[in-house]
Design a protein around this motif. Structure first.
Motif, short mmCIF file in Angstrom:
data_model
loop_
_atom_site.label_atom_id
_atom_site.label_comp_id
_atom_site.label_asym_id
_atom_site.label_seq_id
_atom_site.Cartn_x
_atom_site.Cartn_y
_atom_site.Cartn_z
N GLU A 60 -73.05 -117.61 -24.33
CA GLU A 60 -71.72 -116.92 -24.10
C GLU A 60 -71.14 -116.82 -25.33
O GLU A 60 -70.54 -115.72 -25.54
CB GLU A 60 -70.76 -117.83 -23.22
N ALA A 61 -70.90 -117.75 -26.09
CA ALA A 61 -70.32 -117.49 -27.40
C ALA A 61 -70.82 -116.60 -28.30
O ALA A 61 -70.17 -115.71 -29.18
CB ALA A 61 -70.25 -118.83 -28.18
N ARG A 62 -71.98 -116.58 -28.34
CA ARG A 62 -72.93 -115.36 -29.08
C ARG A 62 -72.45 -113.99 -28.68
O ARG A 62 -72.50 -113.35 -29.59
CB ARG A 62 -74.41 -115.75 -29.15
N VAL B 169 -68.33 -113.13 -19.79
CA VAL B 169 -69.88 -113.28 -19.29
C VAL B 169 -70.17 -114.74 -18.85
O VAL B 169 -69.40 -115.66 -19.02
CB VAL B 169 -70.54 -112.98 -20.64
N ASP B 170 -71.01 -114.53 -17.78
CA ASP B 170 -71.26 -115.72 -17.02
C ASP B 170 -72.90 -115.48 -17.34
O ASP B 170 -73.54 -114.81 -16.74
CB ASP B 170 -70.96 -115.61 -15.59
N VAL B 171 -73.25 -116.75 -17.86
CA VAL B 171 -74.88 -117.01 -18.25
C VAL B 171 -75.39 -117.93 -17.15
O VAL B 171 -74.86 -119.07 -17.10
CB VAL B 171 -75.10 -117.48 -19.51
N VAL B 172 -76.29 -117.45 -16.12
CA VAL B 172 -76.74 -118.37 -15.16
C VAL B 172 -78.18 -118.40 -14.98
O VAL B 172 -78.87 -117.49 -15.51
CB VAL B 172 -76.18 -117.82 -13.63
N ARG B 173 -78.70 -119.68 -14.72
CA ARG B 173 -79.98 -119.86 -14.36
C ARG B 173 -80.55 -119.29 -12.92
O ARG B 173 -79.93 -119.71 -12.00
CB ARG B 173 -80.47 -121.38 -14.64
N SER B 174 -81.52 -118.37 -13.03
CA SER B 174 -82.08 -117.73 -11.90
C SER B 174 -83.62 -118.45 -11.84
O SER B 174 -84.50 -117.73 -12.19
CB SER B 174 -82.06 -116.37 -11.78
N TRP B 175 -83.61 -119.79 -10.99
CA TRP B 175 -84.99 -120.39 -10.90
C TRP B 175 -85.81 -119.58 -10.26
O TRP B 175 -85.46 -118.92 -9.16
CB TRP B 175 -84.60 -121.57 -10.10
N PRO B 176 -87.12 -119.74 -10.54
CA PRO B 176 -87.82 -120.70 -11.65
C PRO B 176 -88.01 -120.12 -13.00
O PRO B 176 -88.22 -120.75 -13.79
CB PRO B 176 -89.01 -120.70 -11.13
#
Length: 264
Positions: free
Chosen positions: A96-98, A109-116
């Motif tokens: 997000e900072a980058r 901006v929202d950075v989310v993990r979309s498993w798997p």
């Protein structure tokens, strides 16, 4: 007095043989605890291996949503999400900072993990409310006064800033007191308070002094706005005035409690 019978002696021997019930229960508890501890260790080791050591839960693709001016490819390059690393090790805060540092057009901006296997980047871009000329280019400014992009062509529907206040003439005192930066911020605030329909029709926001800000509409009509104070009240007054007197050529909402119009 007669001694214990043979049957009684046998019962006593049976009662005395083997550990007491309390001791047997204690040993059973110890064995159960040991088995459970071993199971917990095995599960923990298996989970750690699945998260960090296996190929099952690793980053394989990066998706981008919400872009308008930016392209998904630009966002992916700026995010630099490491593909192939374990999902759990991805530093979402750093990404997000980058993105905010490399792409100032991004508001949130929202950075989310979309498993798997996926990382999702949900972007909201800044919306320009005012354009500031810079040579032959235009600097886009949002409603918070952030100058976030320089573009070669003016986006449609975004008014330009015309700063006519100077160190001489009627606006000299205002210029000395507030300076260019404060006057530009006042213009930005006015542009952010405009009703949507008026904002789309505004060609320029003119600033002659702190309390002499006006609008030039695309069809030639003008609006005397005054200072950047009481923006919401002025927006309501202007909307009502334009509906009540649609043929007027000039509107004055500098005093929102006493709006006026003229011309036809």
């Amino acid at each position: 007095m007669a001694g214990p019978t043979t049957a009684e002696r046998g019962e006593r021997q049976q009662e005395s043989s083997g550990p007491p019930p309390v001791r047997r229960l204690g040993r059973l508890r110890v064995r159960t605890i040991i088995i459970l501890a071993v199971l917990v260790l095995l599960l923990g080791a298996g989970a750690s291996w699945a998260l960090y050591g296996s190929q099952w839960l690793r980053v394989r693709h990066v998706s981008v949503s919400g872009t308008l001016v930016l392209t998904p490819a630009e966002v992916r390059r700026a995010a630099a999400v490491p593909v192939g690393v374990p999902m759990v090790s991805v530093d979402t805060d750093a990404i997000e900072a980058r993105l905010r540092r490399k792409l100032p057009r991004i508001d949130t901006v929202d950075v989310v993990r979309s498993w798997p296997h996926g990382i999702g980047l949900k972007v909201i871009e800044r919306t320009p409310v005012l354009l500031v000329r810079k040579g032959g280019d235009f600097v886009e400014v949002d409603d918070e006064g952030v100058r976030f992009a320089t573009v070669p062509q003016a986006p449609k529907g975004v008014p330009a800033l015309e700063l006519s206040a100077s160190r001489k003439g009627p606006g000299a005192a205002s210029f000395r007191r507030f300076g260019t930066g404060r006057l530009v911020r006042a213009a930005v605030r006015v542009a952010g308070d405009l009703p949507a329909s008026v904002a789309r029709a505004t060609r320029a926001v003119q600033v002659r002094s702190y309390d002499a800000i006006s609008l030039q509409l695309a069809d030639g009509r003008t609006v005397a706005w005054g200072s950047d104070e009481d923006g919401r009240a002025k927006a309501r007054a202007l909307t009502a005035l334009m509906k009540a007197v649609p043929g007027a050529r000039h509107f004055d909402v500098s005093v929102p409690t006493a709006p006026a119009s003229s011309g036809s």
